[in-house]
Design a protein around this motif. Structure first.
Motif, PDB file in Angstrom:
ATOM      1  N   UNK A 248      10.588 -30.017  63.001  1.00 18.57           N
ATOM      2  CA  UNK A 248      11.079 -29.526  61.048  1.00 18.57           C
ATOM      3  C   UNK A 248      11.454 -30.442  60.001  1.00 18.57           C
ATOM      4  N   UNK A 249      11.196 -31.849  59.507  1.00 13.14           N
ATOM      5  CA  UNK A 249      11.453 -32.718  59.096  1.00 13.14           C
ATOM      6  C   UNK A 249      12.914 -33.734  60.075  1.00 13.14           C
ATOM      7  N   UNK A 250      13.333 -33.276  61.026  1.00  9.91           N
ATOM      8  CA  UNK A 250      14.274 -33.797  61.813  1.00  9.91           C
ATOM      9  C   UNK A 250      13.671 -35.342  62.842  1.00  9.91           C
TER      10      UNK A 250
ATOM     11  N   UNK B 118      19.302 -35.305  71.107  1.00  8.20           N
ATOM     12  CA  UNK B 118      20.678 -35.717  70.446  1.00  8.20           C
ATOM     13  C   UNK B 118      19.528 -35.732  69.342  1.00  8.20           C
ATOM     14  N   UNK B 119      20.018 -34.895  67.906  1.00  3.31           N
ATOM     15  CA  UNK B 119      19.492 -34.840  66.605  1.00  3.31           C
ATOM     16  C   UNK B 119      20.378 -36.375  65.358  1.00  3.31           C
TER      17      UNK B 119
END
Length: 54
Positions: free
Chosen positions: A44-46, A18-19
């Protein structure tokens, strides 16, 4: 007329990932507590909450 139909399912749709980058901390904690094992992963910055409980 739309050709896109949405089917109700009891299967998880997140495949164990889950983001959670923009979710409130309390909500992320709730998700993590529901899983038996979970960890946070940055890519990736997430930020993603990852579990093998699917």
């Amino acid at each position: 007329m739309s050709t896109n139909t949405r089917r109700a399912t009891t299967e998880p749709t997140h495949n164990g990932v889950l983001e959670v980058s923009e979710l409130p901390t309390e909500r992320v904690q709730r998700y993590a507590l529901e899983a038996e094992t979970a960890y946070l992963e940055r890519k990736g910055g997430r930020t993603f909450l990852v579990t093998d409980d699917v």
